[in-house]
Design a protein around this motif. Structure first.
Motif, PDB file in Angstrom:
ATOM      1  N   ILE A  50     -19.499 -29.846   9.210  1.00  0.00           N
ATOM      2  CA  ILE A  50     -18.924 -28.613   9.660  1.00  0.00           C
ATOM      3  C   ILE A  50     -17.759 -28.477  10.563  1.00  0.00           C
ATOM      4  O   ILE A  50     -16.765 -27.993  10.545  1.00  0.00           O
ATOM      5  CB  ILE A  50     -20.114 -27.770  10.288  1.00  0.00           C
ATOM      6  CG1 ILE A  50     -21.298 -27.512   9.196  1.00  0.00           C
ATOM      7  CG2 ILE A  50     -19.594 -26.490  10.936  1.00  0.00           C
ATOM      8  CD1 ILE A  50     -22.535 -27.083   9.574  1.00  0.00           C
ATOM      9  N   LEU A  95     -27.645 -24.429   6.211  1.00  0.00           N
ATOM     10  CA  LEU A  95     -26.207 -24.255   6.627  1.00  0.00           C
ATOM     11  C   LEU A  95     -26.347 -23.298   7.933  1.00  0.00           C
ATOM     12  O   LEU A  95     -25.529 -23.605   8.980  1.00  0.00           O
ATOM     13  CB  LEU A  95     -25.372 -24.083   5.652  1.00  0.00           C
ATOM     14  CG  LEU A  95     -23.559 -23.883   5.845  1.00  0.00           C
ATOM     15  CD1 LEU A  95     -23.192 -25.532   6.231  1.00  0.00           C
ATOM     16  CD2 LEU A  95     -23.071 -23.011   4.788  1.00  0.00           C
ATOM     17  N   ASN A  96     -26.791 -22.373   7.815  1.00  0.00           N
ATOM     18  CA  ASN A  96     -26.847 -21.243   8.885  1.00  0.00           C
ATOM     19  C   ASN A  96     -27.454 -21.818   9.969  1.00  0.00           C
ATOM     20  O   ASN A  96     -26.807 -21.547  11.180  1.00  0.00           O
ATOM     21  CB  ASN A  96     -27.591 -19.796   8.203  1.00  0.00           C
ATOM     22  CG  ASN A  96     -26.436 -19.203   7.428  1.00  0.00           C
ATOM     23  OD1 ASN A  96     -25.166 -19.166   7.619  1.00  0.00           O
ATOM     24  ND2 ASN A  96     -27.216 -18.303   6.602  1.00  0.00           N
ATOM     25  N   ILE A  99     -24.966 -23.968  11.774  1.00  0.00           N
ATOM     26  CA  ILE A  99     -23.945 -23.278  12.361  1.00  0.00           C
ATOM     27  C   ILE A  99     -24.253 -22.737  13.614  1.00  0.00           C
ATOM     28  O   ILE A  99     -23.640 -22.939  14.831  1.00  0.00           O
ATOM     29  CB  ILE A  99     -23.437 -22.245  11.327  1.00  0.00           C
ATOM     30  CG1 ILE A  99     -22.583 -22.782  10.113  1.00  0.00           C
ATOM     31  CG2 ILE A  99     -22.301 -21.436  12.143  1.00  0.00           C
ATOM     32  CD1 ILE A  99     -22.469 -21.973   8.915  1.00  0.00           C
ATOM     33  N   VAL A 109     -17.318 -22.548  16.010  1.00  0.00           N
ATOM     34  CA  VAL A 109     -17.317 -22.292  14.503  1.00  0.00           C
ATOM     35  C   VAL A 109     -17.543 -20.945  13.854  1.00  0.00           C
ATOM     36  O   VAL A 109     -18.362 -20.346  14.430  1.00  0.00           O
ATOM     37  CB  VAL A 109     -17.990 -23.461  13.732  1.00  0.00           C
ATOM     38  CG1 VAL A 109     -17.321 -24.838  13.926  1.00  0.00           C
ATOM     39  CG2 VAL A 109     -19.415 -23.552  14.055  1.00  0.00           C
ATOM     40  N   TYR A 112     -21.136 -18.140   8.513  1.00  0.00           N
ATOM     41  CA  TYR A 112     -20.830 -18.515   6.964  1.00  0.00           C
ATOM     42  C   TYR A 112     -20.906 -17.058   6.413  1.00  0.00           C
ATOM     43  O   TYR A 112     -21.856 -16.524   6.094  1.00  0.00           O
ATOM     44  CB  TYR A 112     -22.035 -19.277   6.267  1.00  0.00           C
ATOM     45  CG  TYR A 112     -22.101 -19.348   5.090  1.00  0.00           C
ATOM     46  CD1 TYR A 112     -20.895 -20.256   4.471  1.00  0.00           C
ATOM     47  CD2 TYR A 112     -22.787 -18.971   4.001  1.00  0.00           C
ATOM     48  CE1 TYR A 112     -20.967 -20.354   3.020  1.00  0.00           C
ATOM     49  CE2 TYR A 112     -22.826 -19.334   2.557  1.00  0.00           C
ATOM     50  CZ  TYR A 112     -21.929 -19.944   2.181  1.00  0.00           C
ATOM     51  OH  TYR A 112     -22.022 -19.883   0.753  1.00  0.00           O
ATOM     52  N   ARG A 125     -15.418 -19.348   3.576  1.00  0.00           N
ATOM     53  CA  ARG A 125     -16.620 -19.692   2.660  1.00  0.00           C
ATOM     54  C   ARG A 125     -16.102 -20.884   1.876  1.00  0.00           C
ATOM     55  O   ARG A 125     -17.037 -21.990   1.902  1.00  0.00           O
ATOM     56  CB  ARG A 125     -16.871 -18.529   1.665  1.00  0.00           C
ATOM     57  CG  ARG A 125     -17.907 -18.851   0.951  1.00  0.00           C
ATOM     58  CD  ARG A 125     -18.362 -18.101  -0.294  1.00  0.00           C
ATOM     59  NE  ARG A 125     -16.957 -18.012  -1.012  1.00  0.00           N
ATOM     60  CZ  ARG A 125     -17.107 -17.308  -2.290  1.00  0.00           C
ATOM     61  NH1 ARG A 125     -18.110 -16.752  -2.613  1.00  0.00           N
ATOM     62  NH2 ARG A 125     -15.859 -17.156  -2.986  1.00  0.00           N
ATOM     63  N   ARG A 127     -14.121 -23.389   2.745  1.00  0.00           N
ATOM     64  CA  ARG A 127     -14.357 -24.381   3.554  1.00  0.00           C
ATOM     65  C   ARG A 127     -15.855 -24.872   3.862  1.00  0.00           C
ATOM     66  O   ARG A 127     -16.014 -26.091   3.868  1.00  0.00           O
ATOM     67  CB  ARG A 127     -13.650 -24.122   4.954  1.00  0.00           C
ATOM     68  CG  ARG A 127     -12.075 -24.145   5.029  1.00  0.00           C
ATOM     69  CD  ARG A 127     -11.705 -24.687   6.216  1.00  0.00           C
ATOM     70  NE  ARG A 127     -10.879 -23.559   6.855  1.00  0.00           N
ATOM     71  CZ  ARG A 127     -10.267 -23.726   8.029  1.00  0.00           C
ATOM     72  NH1 ARG A 127     -10.656 -24.697   8.785  1.00  0.00           N
ATOM     73  NH2 ARG A 127      -9.304 -22.795   8.479  1.00  0.00           N
ATOM     74  N   TYR A 128     -16.521 -23.939   3.919  1.00  0.00           N
ATOM     75  CA  TYR A 128     -17.695 -24.317   4.169  1.00  0.00           C
ATOM     76  C   TYR A 128     -18.480 -24.615   2.603  1.00  0.00           C
ATOM     77  O   TYR A 128     -19.630 -25.597   2.795  1.00  0.00           O
ATOM     78  CB  TYR A 128     -18.863 -22.846   4.506  1.00  0.00           C
ATOM     79  CG  TYR A 128     -18.919 -22.960   6.133  1.00  0.00           C
ATOM     80  CD1 TYR A 128     -19.467 -24.027   6.660  1.00  0.00           C
ATOM     81  CD2 TYR A 128     -18.538 -21.767   6.547  1.00  0.00           C
ATOM     82  CE1 TYR A 128     -19.378 -23.779   8.167  1.00  0.00           C
ATOM     83  CE2 TYR A 128     -18.689 -21.557   8.060  1.00  0.00           C
ATOM     84  CZ  TYR A 128     -19.252 -22.517   8.851  1.00  0.00           C
ATOM     85  OH  TYR A 128     -19.262 -22.378  10.268  1.00  0.00           O
ATOM     86  N   SER A 129     -17.859 -24.622   1.696  1.00  0.00           N
ATOM     87  CA  SER A 129     -18.513 -24.943   0.384  1.00  0.00           C
ATOM     88  C   SER A 129     -18.635 -26.528   0.299  1.00  0.00           C
ATOM     89  O   SER A 129     -19.307 -27.221  -0.278  1.00  0.00           O
ATOM     90  CB  SER A 129     -17.990 -24.452  -0.831  1.00  0.00           C
ATOM     91  OG  SER A 129     -16.589 -25.184  -0.836  1.00  0.00           O
ATOM     92  N   CYS A 131     -19.562 -28.105   2.900  1.00  0.00           N
ATOM     93  CA  CYS A 131     -20.757 -28.764   3.694  1.00  0.00           C
ATOM     94  C   CYS A 131     -22.191 -28.251   3.162  1.00  0.00           C
ATOM     95  O   CYS A 131     -23.040 -28.561   3.567  1.00  0.00           O
ATOM     96  CB  CYS A 131     -20.619 -28.091   5.049  1.00  0.00           C
ATOM     97  SG  CYS A 131     -18.962 -28.220   5.793  1.00  0.00           S
ATOM     98  N   LEU A 132     -22.060 -27.404   1.870  1.00  0.00           N
ATOM     99  CA  LEU A 132     -23.049 -26.730   1.360  1.00  0.00           C
ATOM    100  C   LEU A 132     -23.723 -27.791   0.216  1.00  0.00           C
ATOM    101  O   LEU A 132     -22.778 -28.250  -0.604  1.00  0.00           O
ATOM    102  CB  LEU A 132     -22.775 -25.373   0.865  1.00  0.00           C
ATOM    103  CG  LEU A 132     -23.839 -24.553   0.565  1.00  0.00           C
ATOM    104  CD1 LEU A 132     -24.643 -23.995   1.779  1.00  0.00           C
ATOM    105  CD2 LEU A 132     -23.265 -23.228   0.053  1.00  0.00           C
TER     106      LEU A 132
END
Ligand SMILES: NC(=O)C1=CN([C@@H]2O[C@H](COP(=O)(O)OP(=O)(O)OC[C@H]3O[C@@H](n4cnc5c(N)ncnc54)[C@H](OP(=O)(O)O)[C@@H]3O)[C@@H](O)[C@H]2O)C=CC1
Ligand SMILES: O=C(O)CCC(=O)C(=O)O
Ligand SMILES: [Mg+2]
Length: 745
Positions: A50, A95-96, A99, A109, A112, A125, A127-129, A131-132
C-alpha cells in the motif's frame, strides 16, 4: 556468478509467517554467512505494498520502494533465488483494515473507493487494485509449480499420524454445484494461430458496443477461453440449494476463493448472501443502497453500515435479518463462539483450505451450537467442484484415509505467466447490459470467441501461454523420472479449454524422453478416483494439473496425508532459470497471530520454510559451484529430519514448545550436522563451537523461551507491526540471541 552476488532474497510477508521469519532470520544469517551467501530481505506485506503504491501521499521519510515490482523483474534473471512465505491476498475488508491502520499511524494514504465517483477516485482505486486479492503470487510465480511431501516428512506422518474424523455411509454431506449457466457450461476455447491484440466488448441488443477491455496482447499458440456465469442461473441455483438444505436438515456452507478470484468470487459470494436474506433485502434494499452496503464484502459490511442508523431503525433491520433465518437452513460457522458465520466475510472460508478441513474431519463443519454437522458444500462453479464430490463419495464408501498407510500425491501445476483462471482478473467483468460478448481481433475486427450474455452475468477471458505449457509438460516428465511415480494429467476432454491443452500436452510429450514412464491423461473425476484408489493402497501418484487444481490438490492431499499443507516442499523453478522457493501451500494463519498476541505462543510450524531454504541452498550450490551452499542445504535437510524424529515441532498449546523453541532446535541440529560432516572441514570447524554452545545452553534458552508465554504481547500493529517490537517478541531469549551473534562475523 562470483561469491559477492550469491544472494538469497528473503521476502517478509504478513501474519504468522512474518512472525516466524522474524525469529528465523538471525538463524539463517548465522548459517549462510560462512558460505559467502548474503541474505537480503524484501518487504512485500500488504501494508508495504500500500505504501509503495502511494508515494505522493507520503512524506519523504515514509516512502518505501516498490519491492514487489523489483522482485518481479528479478524473476526474469537466471541468478534469482527468492524465498517466499505465504502473504495476505487481501479481501476488501482486509484492505480497508490495513489502510485504516496505516492512517492511524500517520501515513496519509487515501481511503479505498469501492465505488469511485470521480476520475481521481478511479485512479486511487486502480492503484489499490495492485494491493487487492492475490497480487503477489502472480507477479513472482514466473514458473510452474512443483509441490510434494519430502520423504522424511511423509515418513514422520506415517509414524506419527494426525487425527482423522470418521466417515459414515450415512453422511448427508455433499457438494452442490451448478449444472447449467456456470463457467463450465458454455465455455469456448481456441488455440491462436497468430499473435494479435484483442479487445473484449459487449454488443448490446440496441446495437451499442461497450468496450470492457481495450487491449489484451496475445501470441501465436496461446490458448484463449471465453466463459460466463449467468446471474439468473446462479440465483436460481442458490434458492434451490437453500431450500434443499432446509428440507433435508443439512447445514449450508459456501466455498469460494474470493481472495484469489478477486473480481468474480466476491460477486458470487454477495449473491448468495442476498438470496439467503432476500426478504430483508426486499424490504430494506433502498436503505441498504443509501447506506452503501455491499455484501460482496460480507455480512460484516452490512452490520457496520447499519450501525450508523438510529437505534430503532437498526433494531428493525436486525430483526428482519434474523427473521430470514426461520425459513433458511442452518449456516456453517467460522467461529461459533463469536457468532461468526460463513457469510461474515468473503475471506473467512477459502475453498482450497476449507474443503480439505471438512473432508478431514469426516465431512463436517461447525454449526452455531459449536457442534460438528453434515453440510451441503456449495461451490457454484462446477468445473472443479466435482472432484470434491468424488472424494466425498470415496470416503463414504471406504471410510477416512489412514495417514499411516496412505500413498502420497505430489503435484506439478501449470502456473507460469498467470495461467488460466488465476490470471483472468483484469479480464473479468460484470456484464452491464444484455447482448453478445465478443473477443475481437483489434486489427482485423474478426470475432474470435462470442457468447450471448445478460446484464449481471460474470464474463471472463482466460489465457494460457504456449511456453509455460511446454515447460509444465517437461517438469511433469522430470518429476515422473526422478520419483519413479506414475503421473496423471487431470484434463477433461469435454471441456473445450482442457481439450485444447490435451492437444498440446500430447505434442510436447512426444518431444520428451518418456521411455519407461507411466504417464496418462484422464478427466478430473476419473483422475481423482484413480489417484484415491491408489492412495488407499499406499501407492503414490503425481497429479499434473492446471492452475486451480494445483491450488486445490496441494492443500487437499497434504492435509489428509500430513495434517497440514505447511509441511510441503513447494518449489517454483522459474522459467528464466532462477528459483522461487515457497513454504508449503497453506495460508498465513490469522488465528495463530491472535494466539500469539493474547498468550505469546506461536503455533505456526516453520517446517515448510526449513524445506524451502534447504532447496534454495542446494540449488545455489549446484548452480554456482558453491560446495559450501550444498553442504548447508544437505545438513539443513538432515537437521529438519532430526527435528521431526525428536518431535520438536511447535505445539498448539500455550506453555509448550512453540515456533521459537522449534527454531532453536533446528539451529542446534543444523550446527551439529555441520560440525559432524566431513565434506567441508572449514564449515565443520566453524560450526562446532556453535553446536557446543547451543547444546550447553539448551535449558537456559528453553526457560527463556517458555517464561514469556502466557501473557499478552503488543506488536505495535497487525498489518504494519513495529519492527523492533516484532523482533523483541520473536527473539526473547538473550542467550540464544547472543550465542548466534557470537558465531557471526
Ligand atoms: N501462498 C500464499 O501466499 C497463500 C496465502 N493465503 C492467504 O492466507 C490467509 C489465510 O488463509 P486460509 O486459507 O484461511 O488459511 P489459514 O492460513 O488460516 O490456514 C488454515 C489452517 O491451516 C493450519 N496451518 C496453516 N499453515 C500452518 C503452519 N505453517 N503451521 C501450522 N498450521 C498451519 C492452521 O490450522 P490451526 O489453526 O488448526 O492450527 C490454519 O488455521 C488469507 O489472507 C489468504 O489469502 C492463503 C493460501 C496461500
Ligand atoms: O495467491 C493466493 O491468494 C493463494 C495461493 C494459494 O492458495 C496457493 O498457491 O496454494
Ligand atoms: Mg492454495
Amino acid at each position: 556468478m562470483t561469491s559477492e552476488n550469491q544472494k538469497i532474497i528473503y521476502t517478509l510477508t504478513d501474519e504468522a509467517p512474518r512472525l516466524a521469519t522474524s525469529a528465523f532470520l538471525p538463524i539463517v544469517r548465522t548459517f549462510a554467512e560462512p558460505a559467502g551467501i548474503d541474505v537480503e530481505t524484501s518487504d512485500i506485506s500488504v501494508s508495504a505494498r500500500i505504501l509503495a503504491a502511494f508515494p505522493d501521499y507520503l512524506t519523504e521519510e515514509q516512502r518505501v520502494p516498490d519491492n514487489l515490482a523489483e522482485l518481479g523483474k528479478l524473476t526474469q534473471l537466471p541468478d534469482t533465488n527468492i524465498i517466499k512465505l505465504p502473504n495476505i491476498s487481501a479481501s476488501v475488508p482486509q484492505l480497508n483494515a490495513a489502510i485504516h491502520e496505516l492512517q492511524q499511524k500517520g501515513y496519509a494514504v487515501p481511503d479505498y473507493p469501492q465505488d469511485p465517483k470521480t476520475p481521481e477516485e478511479e485512479e486511487i482505486r486502480d492503484r489499490y487494485s495492485a494491493c487487492l486479492g492475490s497480487a503477489v503470487n502472480p507477479v513472482l510465480r514466473e514458473g510452474n509449480s512443483d509441490r510434494r511431501a519430502p520423504k522424511a516428512v511423509k515418513e514422520y506422518a506415517r509414524q506419527n499420524p494426525h487425527s482423522m474424523g470418521k466417515w459414515s455411509m450415512a453422511s448427508q454431506s455433499h457438494v452442490a454445484h451448478m449444472v447449467e449457466g456456470d463457467f463450465y457450461a458454455g465455455e469456448k476455447s481456441m488455440i491462436l494461430d497468430h499473435g494479435c491484440d484483442a479487445r473484449m466488448e459487449v454488443v448490446t441488443a440496441s446495437g451499442e458496443t461497450i468496450v470492457l477491455k481495450e487491449k489484451v496482447a496475445l501470441d501465436d499458440g496461446d490458448i484463449i477461453d471465453s466463459m460466463f456465469m449467468s446471474k439468473k442461473a446462479l440465483l436460481e441455483f442458490y434458492e434451490e440449494q437453500l431450500n434443499d438444505a432446509r428440507d433435508t436438515g443439512v447445514m449450508f456452507s459456501l466455498h469460494v476463493k474470493a481472495t484469489m478470484m478477486k473480481v468474480s468470487h466476491p460477486i458470487v459470494f454477495g449473491h448468495c448472501v442476498k438470496v439467503f436474506y432476500k426478504d430483508a433485502f426486499a424490504k430494506h434494499g433502498e436503505l441498504f443502497d443509501e447506506l452503501g452496503v455491499n455484501v460482496n464484502n460480507g455480512l460484516a459490511d452490512l452490520y457496520e453500515k447499519i450501525d450508523t442508523l438510529p437505534a430503532s431503525k437498526r433494531e428493525e433491520v436486525v430483526e428482519d435479518l434474523h427473521r430470514c433465518h426461520e425459513n433458511r437452513p442452518e449456516l456453517a460457522m467460522v467461529d461459533s463462539a463469536r457468532g461468526i458465520s460463513n457469510f461474515h466475510s468473503p475471506s473467512d472460508v477459502i475453498v482450497d483450505a476449507s474443503m480439505p478441513a471438512m473432508i478431514r474431519i469426516g465431512g463436517k463443519m461447525y454449526g452455531a451450537d459449536g457442534r460438528k454437522k453434515d453440510t451441503k458444500a456449495v461451490m457454484p462453479e462446477s468445473t472443479f467442484a466435482r472432484i470434491y464430490q468424488e472424494i466425498i463419495n470415496f470416503c463414504k464408501t471406504n471410510g477416512a484415509f489412514d495417514p499411516t498407510t496412505m500413498g502420497t500425491v505430489p503435484n506439478v501445476g501449470l502456473m507460469a505467466q498467470q495461467a488460466e483462471e488465476y490470471g483472468s482478473h483484469d479480464k473479468t467483468f460484470e456484464v452491464p447490459e444484455d447482448g453478445v460478448a465478443n473477443i475481437v481481433d483489434c486489427s482485423t475486427g474478426e470475432v474470435l470467441l462470442s457468447q450471448d450474455v445478460e446484464a449481471g452475468d460474470i464474463w471472463r477471458m482466460c489465457i494460457v501461454k504456449d511456453a509455460p505449457i511446454r515447460d509444465w509438460v517437461k517438469l511433469a516428465v522430470t518429476r515422473a523420472r526422478a520419483s519413479g511415480m506414475p503421473a496423471v494429467f487431470w484434463l477433461d476432454p469435454y471441456r473445450p479449454h482442457e481439450n485444447n491443452l490435451i492437444t498440446k500436452v500430447r505434442e510436447y510429450l512426444a518431444d520428451e524422453d518418456t521411455e519407461g514412464l507411466d504417464i496418462q491423461i484422464m478427466s478430473q473425476v476419473r483422475a481423482m478416483r484413480y489417484t484415491l484408489e491408489r492412495a488407499m493402497r499406499g501407492l503414490d501418484t503425481i497429479s499434473v494439473t492446471g492452475n486451480i487444481l494445483r491450488d486445490y490438490l496441494t492443500d487437499l492431499f497434504p492435509i489428509l496425508e500430513l495434517g497440514t499443507s505447511a509441511k510441503m516442499l513447494s518449489i517454483v523453478p522459474l522459467m528464466a532459470g532462477g528459483g522461487l522457493y515457497e513454504t508449503g501451500a497453506g495460508g498465513s494463519a490469522p488465528k495463530h497471530v491472535k494466539q500469539l498476541v493474547e498468550e505469546n505462543h506461536l503455533r505456526w510450524d516453520s517446517l515448510g520454510e526449513f524445506l524451502a531454504l534447504a532447496a534454495s541452498l542446494d540449488d545455489m550450490g549446484r548452480k554456482y559451484q558453491n560446495p559450501k551452499a550444498k553442504v548447508l542445504g544437505d545438513t539443513l535437510d538432515a537437521a529438519t529430519g532430526k527435528l521431526l524424529e525428536n518431535r520438536k515441532s511447535p505445539s498448539r498449546k500455550t506453555g509448550e514448545l512453540d515456533n521459537r523453541g522449534s527454531q532453536f532446535y533446528l539451529a542446534l541440529y543444523w550446527a551439529q550436522e555441520l560440525a559432524a560432516q566431513t565434506e567441508d572441514a572449514e564449515l565443520a570447524a566453524h560450526f562446532a563451537p556453535l553446536a557446543e554452545q547451543l547444546a550447553a545452553h539448551e535449558d537456559e534458552i528453553l526457560t527463556e523461551l517458555s517464561e514469556v508465554q502466557g501473557k499478552s504481547v503488543d506488536l505495535g500493529g497487525y498489518y504494519a507491526a513495529d519492527v523492533e517490537k516484532l523482533q523483541q517478541v520473536m527473539c526473547p531469549s538473550e542467550t540464544l540471541n547472543s550465542t548466534l551473534a557470537s558465531a557471526r562475523g
